[in-house]
Design an enzyme around this catalytic site. Structure first.
Site, PDB file in Angstrom:
ATOM      1  N   ARG A   1      38.551  33.671  55.334  1.00 30.01           N
ATOM      2  CA  ARG A   1      39.549  33.309  54.274  1.00 30.01           C
ATOM      3  C   ARG A   1      38.941  34.451  53.075  1.00 30.01           C
ATOM      4  NH1 ARG A   1      38.451  28.761  50.035  1.00 30.01           N
ATOM      5  NH2 ARG A   1      40.327  29.155  48.594  1.00 30.01           N
TER       6      ARG A   1
ATOM      7  N   ALA B   1      38.883  23.722  45.363  1.00 28.54           N
ATOM      8  CA  ALA B   1      39.936  23.602  44.304  1.00 28.54           C
ATOM      9  C   ALA B   1      40.033  22.281  43.462  1.00 28.54           C
ATOM     10  CB  ALA B   1      41.451  23.924  45.131  1.00 28.54           C
TER      11      ALA B   1
ATOM     12  N   HIS C   1      29.457  26.543  44.196  1.00 30.67           N
ATOM     13  CA  HIS C   1      30.454  27.397  44.655  1.00 30.67           C
ATOM     14  C   HIS C   1      30.069  28.743  44.836  1.00 30.67           C
ATOM     15  CE1 HIS C   1      33.259  24.426  42.891  1.00 30.67           C
ATOM     16  NE2 HIS C   1      32.319  24.192  41.871  1.00 30.67           N
ATOM     17  N   ILE C   2      30.568  29.156  45.984  1.00 26.08           N
ATOM     18  CA  ILE C   2      30.264  30.555  46.507  1.00 26.08           C
ATOM     19  C   ILE C   2      30.475  31.578  45.593  1.00 26.08           C
ATOM     20  CG2 ILE C   2      30.818  31.984  48.482  1.00 26.08           C
ATOM     21  CD1 ILE C   2      31.198  29.453  50.318  1.00 26.08           C
ATOM     22  N   SER C   3      31.714  31.628  44.835  1.00 28.91           N
ATOM     23  CA  SER C   3      32.116  32.629  44.105  1.00 28.91           C
ATOM     24  C   SER C   3      31.655  32.100  42.598  1.00 28.91           C
ATOM     25  CB  SER C   3      33.565  32.923  44.051  1.00 28.91           C
ATOM     26  OG  SER C   3      34.262  31.710  43.597  1.00 28.91           O
TER      27      SER C   3
ATOM     28  N   ARG D   1      36.192  33.895  37.433  1.00 26.17           N
ATOM     29  CA  ARG D   1      37.645  33.909  38.298  1.00 26.17           C
ATOM     30  C   ARG D   1      38.761  33.647  37.192  1.00 26.17           C
ATOM     31  NH1 ARG D   1      37.206  31.833  43.752  1.00 26.17           N
ATOM     32  NH2 ARG D   1      39.269  32.581  43.680  1.00 26.17           N
TER      33      ARG D   1
ATOM     34  N   GLU E   1      26.575  20.606  42.329  1.00 28.34           N
ATOM     35  CA  GLU E   1      27.990  21.317  42.728  1.00 28.34           C
ATOM     36  C   GLU E   1      27.363  22.566  42.974  1.00 28.34           C
ATOM     37  OE1 GLU E   1      31.764  22.259  40.038  1.00 28.34           O
ATOM     38  OE2 GLU E   1      30.266  20.979  39.087  1.00 28.34           O
TER      39      GLU E   1
ATOM     40  N   PRO F   1      38.484  21.433  50.299  1.00 23.15           N
ATOM     41  CA  PRO F   1      39.539  22.098  50.980  1.00 23.15           C
ATOM     42  C   PRO F   1      39.458  23.531  51.169  1.00 23.15           C
ATOM     43  CG  PRO F   1      40.186  21.526  48.668  1.00 23.15           C
ATOM     44  CD  PRO F   1      38.828  20.732  49.209  1.00 23.15           C
ATOM     45  N   ASN F   2      39.766  24.076  52.361  1.00 18.96           N
ATOM     46  CA  ASN F   2      39.587  25.426  52.978  1.00 18.96           C
ATOM     47  C   ASN F   2      38.228  25.939  52.950  1.00 18.96           C
ATOM     48  OD1 ASN F   2      42.610  25.748  52.857  1.00 18.96           O
ATOM     49  ND2 ASN F   2      42.356  25.767  50.779  1.00 18.96           N
TER      50      ASN F   2
ATOM     51  N   ARG G   1      40.538  28.375  37.065  1.00 17.18           N
ATOM     52  CA  ARG G   1      39.199  28.036  37.801  1.00 17.18           C
ATOM     53  C   ARG G   1      37.870  27.975  37.104  1.00 17.18           C
ATOM     54  NH1 ARG G   1      40.671  28.775  43.321  1.00 17.18           N
ATOM     55  NH2 ARG G   1      42.456  30.085  43.729  1.00 17.18           N
TER      56      ARG G   1
ATOM     57  N   TYR H   1      34.697  35.229  49.429  1.00 12.19           N
ATOM     58  CA  TYR H   1      33.880  34.244  49.758  1.00 12.19           C
ATOM     59  C   TYR H   1      32.966  34.940  50.970  1.00 12.19           C
ATOM     60  CZ  TYR H   1      37.238  31.338  47.183  1.00 12.19           C
ATOM     61  OH  TYR H   1      38.012  30.659  46.583  1.00 12.19           O
TER      62      TYR H   1
ATOM     63  N   ASP I   1      35.115  10.586  38.956  1.00 10.15           N
ATOM     64  CA  ASP I   1      34.888   9.307  38.964  1.00 10.15           C
ATOM     65  C   ASP I   1      33.910   8.800  39.757  1.00 10.15           C
ATOM     66  OD1 ASP I   1      35.986   9.366  36.467  1.00 10.15           O
ATOM     67  OD2 ASP I   1      37.843   8.368  37.067  1.00 10.15           O
TER      68      ASP I   1
ATOM     69  N   HIS J   1      38.676  21.708  39.929  1.00  2.44           N
ATOM     70  CA  HIS J   1      39.402  21.815  38.576  1.00  2.44           C
ATOM     71  C   HIS J   1      40.498  20.994  38.452  1.00  2.44           C
ATOM     72  CE1 HIS J   1      37.237  25.824  39.441  1.00  2.44           C
ATOM     73  NE2 HIS J   1      38.054  25.588  40.790  1.00  2.44           N
TER      74      HIS J   1
ATOM     75  N   ASN K   1      30.624  20.979  47.505  1.00  2.00           N
ATOM     76  CA  ASN K   1      31.636  22.028  47.114  1.00  2.00           C
ATOM     77  C   ASN K   1      32.919  21.394  47.070  1.00  2.00           C
ATOM     78  OD1 ASN K   1      33.270  24.125  46.592  1.00  2.00           O
ATOM     79  ND2 ASN K   1      32.178  25.687  47.927  1.00  2.00           N
TER      80      ASN K   1
END
Length: 161
Positions: free
Chosen positions: A17, A76, A99-101, A106, A97, A9-10, A110, A22, A86, A79, A73
């Site tokens: 954003r 949200a 993650h940009i940040s 954070r 996996e 998402p996003n 997060r 990001y 699963d 978490h 990625n």
């Protein structure tokens, strides 16, 4: 070999954003760079983005038998989603996996990834270049898999003698 890149998402809002977190690179630009690396290495690559958890689960399941690895990625859902965790465990594919940040720096909510325990590894906090690092890591995983298969094939005839 085939890699599926799944964006949660996003991620479709990258570039507009929260650019202080990001950056200004758009998702499409990240994908274009990944596509170049894939082509240079003779790997097929597919991109998928959704804001819906169930669609991520469906896409992971579709990778079973169709793909050799996943770069994800989950955004949200990292978490919160036991369902995505699963699904990753069920398909038994190498998963990286991204993650940009740096999620470890954070907000407390997060900092915990429900996904990481079932992935080959995490790349966090390097901005959009994290996707490039994930490509390099996945290509290395593919080379290791090929080497193991070749060693098994070489050992199999010797065992039958």
């Amino acid at each position: 070999m085939k890699i599926v890149v799944i964006q949660g998402p996003n991620i479709n809002m990258l570039g507009t954003r929260e650019t202080s977190v990001y950056g200004s690179m758009k998702m499409e630009d990240i994908h274009a760079q990944m596509k170049v690396v894939a082509e240079q290495n003779g790997v097929d690559i597919e991109f998928f983005q959704t804001n819906f958890e169930g669609e991520i689960v469906d896409k992971i399941q579709e990778c079973f038998g169709d793909s050799d690895g996943i770069i994800i990625n989950p955004a949200a859902y990292t978490h919160t989603s036991i369902a995505i965790r699963d699904a990753i465990a069920a398909v038994n594919l190498p998963v990286i996996e991204v993650h940009i940040s740096n999620i470890a720096r954070r907000e407390e909510f997060r900092q915990k990834s429900l996904i990481s325990a079932v992935t080959a590894g995490q790349i966090i906090g390097f901005g959009p270049v994290g996707y490039h690092l994930a490509m390099i890591a996945m290509l290395q995983i593919f080379e290791q898999i090929k080497a193991v298969r070749a060693a098994r094939e070489k050992a199999a005839p010797a065992a039958n003698e």
